[in-house]
Enzyme design. Structure first.
Site, PDB file in Angstrom:
ATOM      1  N   ARG A 137       0.860  -1.180   0.000  1.00 31.26           N
ATOM      2  CA  ARG A 137       0.000   0.000   0.000  1.00 31.26           C
ATOM      3  C   ARG A 137       0.897   1.231   0.000  1.00 31.26           C
ATOM      4  O   ARG A 137       1.452   1.612   1.029  1.00 31.26           O
ATOM      5  CB  ARG A 137      -0.911   0.002   1.227  1.00 31.26           C
ATOM      6  CG  ARG A 137      -1.883   1.186   1.275  1.00 31.26           C
ATOM      7  CD  ARG A 137      -2.801   1.057   2.494  1.00 31.26           C
ATOM      8  NE  ARG A 137      -3.782   2.124   2.523  1.00 31.26           N
ATOM      9  CZ  ARG A 137      -3.549   3.340   3.020  1.00 31.26           C
ATOM     10  NH1 ARG A 137      -2.368   3.634   3.534  1.00 31.26           N
ATOM     11  NH2 ARG A 137      -4.495   4.259   3.003  1.00 31.26           N
ATOM     12  N   LYS A 187      -3.705   6.944   7.320  1.00 34.79           N
ATOM     13  CA  LYS A 187      -4.535   7.018   6.118  1.00 34.79           C
ATOM     14  C   LYS A 187      -5.085   8.425   5.962  1.00 34.79           C
ATOM     15  O   LYS A 187      -5.681   8.962   6.893  1.00 34.79           O
ATOM     16  CB  LYS A 187      -5.679   6.016   6.264  1.00 34.79           C
ATOM     17  CG  LYS A 187      -6.559   5.840   5.046  1.00 34.79           C
ATOM     18  CD  LYS A 187      -7.598   4.761   5.375  1.00 34.79           C
ATOM     19  CE  LYS A 187      -8.782   4.793   4.455  1.00 34.79           C
ATOM     20  NZ  LYS A 187      -8.653   3.926   3.300  1.00 34.79           N
ATOM     21  N   SER A 242     -12.640  -2.817   2.574  1.00 29.52           N
ATOM     22  CA  SER A 242     -12.691  -2.068   3.835  1.00 29.52           C
ATOM     23  C   SER A 242     -14.146  -1.731   4.161  1.00 29.52           C
ATOM     24  O   SER A 242     -14.877  -1.279   3.285  1.00 29.52           O
ATOM     25  CB  SER A 242     -11.929  -0.746   3.703  1.00 29.52           C
ATOM     26  OG  SER A 242     -10.584  -0.982   3.413  1.00 29.52           O
TER      27      SER A 242
HETATM   28  N1  TZP Z   1      -7.490   1.560   6.594  1.00 30.56           N
HETATM   29  C1  TZP Z   1      -8.190   1.924   7.664  1.00 30.56           C
HETATM   30  S1  TZP Z   1      -7.211   2.616   8.846  1.00 30.56           S
HETATM   31  C2  TZP Z   1      -5.821   2.402   7.904  1.00 30.56           C
HETATM   32  C3  TZP Z   1      -6.157   1.817   6.710  1.00 30.56           C
HETATM   33  C4  TZP Z   1      -5.226   1.499   5.621  1.00 30.56           C
HETATM   34  C5  TZP Z   1      -4.469   2.819   8.352  1.00 30.56           C
HETATM   35  C6  TZP Z   1      -3.983   2.019   9.495  1.00 30.56           C
HETATM   36  O1  TZP Z   1      -2.672   2.426   9.818  1.00 30.56           O
HETATM   37  P1  TZP Z   1      -2.108   2.358  11.291  1.00 30.56           P
HETATM   38  O2  TZP Z   1      -0.751   3.024  11.177  1.00 30.56           O
HETATM   39  O3  TZP Z   1      -1.954   0.913  11.654  1.00 30.56           O
HETATM   40  O4  TZP Z   1      -3.052   3.104  12.160  1.00 30.56           O
END
Ligand code: TZP
Ligand code: MG
Length: 216
Positions: A41, A139, A110
């Site tokens: 990602r 994100k 998601s």
């Molecule tokens: N989808 C929902 S929250 C997120 C994604 C890709 C980011 C999660 O990143 P982190 O650093 O584990 O909070």
């Protein structure tokens, strides 16, 4: 066989949070630590670079016996023969993604609400992301944290495989496991760790104890 492997940690890459280390080193450390699902990602890279990196990660994950998932980019997932693709609510719909990737590729979606979870099941998604459970800066344009209530709802009402995500760290992963998550997705807590192997081992140990009811 089109199913997400059953495993505790699902790691997602983010070069911007990886302390300047090359992607190959970060993913090498994850695989060395025994992580069995890697999602690519990368939000700020051009298509050519992403394809080259995904070709490399496909080879590394295949060698290590790990599952490889590409976020957003269905074309790249098909080209590198990824095991799965992961899409969000605003991406191509799952039934159309299926037309592109075929029957053997896992599709993850998601979700952030009970209605989205129900729609995901109808759409033919193979697993869902459940979150963000906690606030996260990883994100961009992320929705508000949905909290553990949504996780509880999924555990109680759905049998589709799911992964918990969003703001999961050492200090709260026990709580997530106690609420029924068997697989946690993490970005910053893992790729941003100085010692990735140590961090993965710590997270695993906490999850393991918590899911055995030892209530850390
Ligand atoms: N989808 C929902 S929250 C997120 C994604 C890709 C980011 C999660 O990143 P982190 O650093 O584990 O909070
Ligand atoms: Mg997306």
């Amino acid at each position: 066989m089109r199913t997400l492997p059953q495993t505790d940690i699902y790691a997602i890459t983010d070069s911007a949070l990886s302390l300047g280390r090359p992607l190959a080193d970060v993913v090498g450390a994850l695989l060395e630590a025994g992580v069995k699902i890697i999602q690519y990602r990368e939000k700020r890279k051009k298509a050519g670079e992403m394809l080259r990196e995904c070709d490399m990660l496909r080879a590394m994950t295949r060698e290590a016996g790990a599952f490889f998932i590409v976020n957003d980019h269905i074309d790249i997932a098909v080209l590198v023969k990824a095991d799965g693709v992961h899409v969000g609510q605003d991406d191509l719909p799952v039934h159309r993604v299926r037309e592109l990737v075929g029957d053997s590729c896992v599709i993850g979606l998601s979700t952030h609400s009970p209605a989205q979870a129900a729609a995901a099941v109808q759409s033919g998604a193979d697993y869902i992301g459940v979150g963000p459970l906690y606030a996260t800066n990883t994100k961009e344009d992320v929705c508000e944290a949905v909290g553990l209530e949504y996780l509880d709802y999924i555990v109680k009402n759905h049998s589709i495989p799911f992964v918990a995500i969003g703001g999961i760290k050492r200090h709260n992963i026990a709580e997530v496991a106690r609420h029924g998550a068997r697989c946690c997705c993490l970005v910053s807590e893992i790729v941003g760790a100085e010692d990735i192997a140590v961090r993965v081992a710590e997270l695993r140990a906490i999850m393991n104890e918590a899911s055995q009811g030892k209530g850390l």
